[in-house]
Structures are given as structure tokens and as C-alpha cells.
Design an enzyme around this catalytic site. Sequence first.
Site, PDB file in Angstrom:
ATOM      1  N   GLU A   1       0.819  -1.216   0.000  1.00 22.28           N
ATOM      2  CA  GLU A   1       0.000   0.000   0.000  1.00 22.28           C
ATOM      3  C   GLU A   1       0.854   1.268   0.000  1.00 22.28           C
ATOM      4  OE1 GLU A   1      -3.070  -0.361  -0.672  1.00 22.28           O
ATOM      5  OE2 GLU A   1      -2.961  -2.532  -0.443  1.00 22.28           O
TER       6      GLU A   1
ATOM      7  N   ASP B   1      -0.853  -1.644  -9.573  1.00 12.72           N
ATOM      8  CA  ASP B   1      -1.493  -2.947  -9.421  1.00 12.72           C
ATOM      9  C   ASP B   1      -1.697  -3.654 -10.753  1.00 12.72           C
ATOM     10  OD1 ASP B   1      -1.647  -2.244  -6.781  1.00 12.72           O
ATOM     11  OD2 ASP B   1      -3.772  -1.737  -6.815  1.00 12.72           O
TER      12      ASP B   1
END
Length: 708
Positions: free
Chosen positions: A125, A216
Site C-alpha cells: 500500500e 497494481d
Amino acid sequence: MSERINLALGFHIHQPVGNFESVFEYATRVAYNPLINALNKHPKIPFAIHISGPVWEYFEDKHPDIFESIAAMIQRGQCELMSGGFYEPILSVIPPQDAKGQLEMMSDYIYEKFGVIPTGIWLAERIWEPHLPTILKQADIKYLAVDDYHLKSVGIENEALLGYFISENVGDEINIFPISELLRYTIPFAEVDKTIDYLRSIADQSGNRLIVFADDGEKFGLWPGTENWVWKQGWMEKFLSALENNQSWINMMTFSEVQNILPPLKRIYMPTGSYFEMSEWTLPPKLSYQFHKFVQHLEETDEIEKFKPFVKGGFWRNFLTKYHESNWMHKRMLWISRQIHSRKRRLNTHYKDALTALYRAQCNCAYWHGVFGGLYLPHLREGIWNNILTAEKIIETHAPTRKYLSQDIDKDGNDEIRLNNNDVIVWISPTRGGCIEEISFLPTNTNLINTLARYEEGYHKLIWEAQHSEEQSDEHSSIHNRVIVKEAGLENKLQYDWYPRRFAQDHFMLSFTGIEEFARQEYYELGDFVNQKYEFIDKHIVKNELDITLQRNGGLWFEGKKFPVVITKQIKLAGPGNHIFIHYEIENRSDWRDFLFGVETNFSLLSRDDPKRHFEFPHESLNRIHPGARKSFLAVDGYELIDEGRKLRLSCRCQCDGVWLLPVETVSNSESGFERVYQQTCVVHLFRFNIGAGEKFKTEIMWKLEHL
């Protein structure tokens, strides 16, 4: 000399511990496999890739051909593998020895499978805290990538971002690559030409400028609308071909190649942070909505880039304040970590198994919530609890803990109490209404109270706006820009709890209160017991029985007047047979007469409609009652909860004047839009009695846990 730009590409592939195998398979089919195959067909495009431990394990079991493709690309120098915590933890919020262990586990795995030693990590993250360089140094990590927002917040902007940097903590250094926010939003959501034009605009004659895309892998087929755009409409092939066709001025390099050729631009020190969107999600609801609207205003007035260095919300640890359930899960994970490491010699050959379960329990996804379901998804929380309890069962089998413990586990300044008979673990919070915080059944590694309250979220106001807006989201836009409501009338289902939904929570209600008002939390709570402090009175520990006695001198409040009431509450864990008893003694010290007393319990059952999970009220109904049903029964002497999926039965015996059974559902955001999610089933045990001043009412409820 012609103008040139250096470009480093990075991809991150991850699925959480506890996610459904069908999701792993679907993600592999629509995103991961196509991405790896596309890169394999373009050998002139170097890139770095990070694949988290859960996905590596899935590939190894179900798709070994992916290993072959990656190995071939490594062999020809096209692919650089990145390390990270094996099970994708937030490195800064787990014990340093666990962080080092997770990093080494991933590096060892990559070396074993591919014969290379990674020197960089994907930072989960992109959550940066200033002490991280010291942790990373111990694991021989040389570099990582973070969002350029981290650097913008300390005044590094525009062309000054075109390179990489060095940072340190007490002399332990790390190289920092800033990820371009603009590229995160154009790749793959804009036409390829927009990305190429931007790269051309920042190229210069020095040839030293560097820009980074790293994001991602799920954006390439798994996110809503992207499978059609990226693969069926050919965006990826156009993108990779464009990079190849412009290699005369776009110089593609891996992160390691960059460090071998170019020096860092300067030394920097960054504050805590993550990607910009998370700074909104961590905030309390009112501030979160205001932050969202403020950023929206800056974007509409084209002032966002000008003021972004000064715009900062919260940071990841705020989730542990925002959500009680997240903090409890996190602190229990930390407690288990301490137990494992302090028992290393006693655990002997079982230490590694306990450690692996602990590492799996540190997977970050279920501890927080933003545009991804995260904490709001019961099966992800179940994955964390299953592994916490797997580790705890190993401990209790091979290096047992004490039967009784009083300790501040959740770090709120007040002790919790743990009762343990090696099969059942009961955690009690005297200061939160004397409730039972956790009932964990070790034979099935199940926490029955893996619950979640209905929280107000800042984005809830956006649901109404989306329902009444004429604007339509682009079908392949970023999930950060999409507002989709998956169910009509969802705004009417927004209901909020004023306390965490746990077990053995004590309510006093007006005598005419019904199940509907209670379900909507629109009833009048007379008592001051639900979330207030009970005093610890006594404990008894004998061979097969553990019990504690709690007491609160509280009262009922009506029209500004207090009517004193004392509750004495004995909680007992007894064996053999794994029985939990709660004995109540309620003393009236006022002229109030007519009482409706409710003992609330909550059971996490994962699905409202799963036929493998049901309640049976043998004297009230011949039908099996599914977890999503709303029912009200009179004169109940017991019921059973059968969970065939987790192979357990819970039997209750009581003498209740009534029982309410109702599902607790939240309204939350996810990648695919706003949705309603079943969290748990609430069972309220009702007692009606009429007693005068100085008189007492007594009752007892018993639950028995069995392994099917």
C-alpha cells in the site's frame, strides 16, 4: 543530441489471505496470465514485477506454467523480481523481527524458485514511515518505490521528481523511486497516445531523466471495465508496441539497471504517508467527506497540483482508531507474535508452523477499508482469524499459556481478561460493558465474534449524490473515479451502530420496544450499561472451571432522571463440554418497576443464505432459520446454531421471555461499487420482569460449543 527519457515499469500482483479460490482463478485468467504473456511476447520491454506470497503459492499449485514464463524472462534479462513481506503485511505496524522474517521468507522463496536475489521491494500500500530504512537494511533491501505524493509533500515537484532519491534512518540508507501519479491514471485508463505524448513532454537532451510507473496488476483486466478495454480492445498491445516503436528516445530500464547507471538526485526525508487516496479513507466520516469535496473542488478549479503539497489527510494507523474491530484483530496478532517468539525453544519443531500462521495473519487487506472491501469483507477477516487461531492452537498444544490472564491487549489503558481451557478462548472487556470481546473455538480455528459494527463512512453521502446524478462513469475509468451503486434504494439502508457489536451486551429498553426499532437502532436505550465500565469484583480458578464476576452501579435514564440499577454479571468457562455460562443478578434501587432487559449476542456466520449455516428453535419453529432471517420468538428455552461449513454446533439454554434474531448488514464501497454486505447475525435474549426497590431479578444463559 535528441531528447530522451528513461522509463521504469513495475507491476504488483496480490490477492489477500482468505480470499476465495475462485477470485484467485478469475484474476489469473483475466489479468495476471494475460499480463505476463503479453510481456513475454515483447522481450524488448524490461520491467520489474512483485507477486505476493498468496499468489505465488496459488501459481505454484494451479499455474506452474507461469513460473516457466517468468523464469524465461529473467534468463534473458527482461524481468526483475521484487521482494516484499511474503504475505503482504504493512511492514511498519508489525514487530520488526516479523518484518525481517517476512522479507527474508520472500527473498528465500524467489532465490529457491528462480536463482536470483531481489534487492528491491514492493512496499505494501506504499505505506512509508521514517523508520523503515533500518528494517529494510537488516534484510539487505536496497530500494523501493513510493507515490510521488510522498515527495510532493516535502516540496519536490514537477521536473525535480524525474529521477530517484536516497533516504536514511540513523545511517541506514534506502533508494526511493517516485511513482508518477499521472501515469497511474493514464495507464491503462487513457488512450496510449496520451501516455506517449506525456513522456515526450518530459524528455530532455541530458538523457538522465527518469519516470516510474508501478501499480497494481489488477488494473489490467480485473478492475471493472478493464478486461474489455485492455485485452479485447487491445490497449496493452498498443501500449507495448508504442514503447518498442519509440525506443530511440524512450529508454526502458529495470530499477536495478537505473541504479547502476544513474546516481540518486539528492537525499530526502519523507513524512508518513501512502498514496493520496488513502489519506482520505483513514479520516473520520465527516472529515473524510469534507476532504473528498475539497479535493474535488481543487480538481474542478485546476488548482490541485498547485496545492497538493499542502493537502494531507490521515495515515494508515488511523484505521486502528477508526475501527474497533481492526484494532482488536491487530492487537491480538501482536499478542500472538509475542507468545510465539517467547516460546521458540518450547515450541521446538512447531515454531516454524506457528510463525507461518502468524505471517499469514499479518496480511494487510482485512485490517483497513477504502475503495477496496477490506475490513468489510467477512471472509477476509475470517482468513486473519483462522491464522491467528491456528498459531494459538499450536501454542496451546505444545507450549500452553496460563488459564487466566488480565492484561491490556488492545492498548486502551484498560485490562482485558482472558479465560482459556485449551479448546475455548474467551476474552472479556470489563470497561466496554463487561462484554465478551472474543470467543474462539480452537478445534475449528473459529472466532464466533468476528463481527463488524455499522459505521458511518464519509462516502455514504456520495451514494445519494450518485443515485440522483445524471453523470455516467467511463466504463474503463479508474476505480478511484467511479461512483456506482449496485442496489437501488441503498441510501435507505444506511443505519449506524453507536457501539461495537460484540457478545453479552446489556440493554434496558422501553417495554413496547420491538425488533424493527432495535434493528434500525432507533429505539430508546434506557440503561447506561452497553458500553460503560463494569468493575472487576472476583475470580475463581479451579481445575475445569474459570469464572469472573463483574459489577456496575449504573441506572436507567428517563426524562433527565436516573433510576439506579446494579448489574452483577458472572461469566464462566466450564468443562468438560466447553460451556459458557453468564449469570445475571439485577438489583433495582429505584421506584422503576417494569423492565425489558436484553442480552445481545452476535455471531459471525459469513453468509446470510449459506444452507450450511442455520439456527434451529425446536420449540418455536420446525424450519431451519438462515442467518439472514429476521425473526421474533416468544417464551424461548433454547436454540441451536449449526455451522456445517466450519464444523461446529453452538447450543443455547435459557429461560427467555423472547428472542430477536436479525441480520446486521453494512453499506460499503468496493472496486465494483457501493454494496450491501452481511456481517453477522444478532441474537437478543429478552427478559421481562417487574421488581420493586431493593428486589432482585436473576437469570442465567448457557452456551455449549461442540466440534461436529
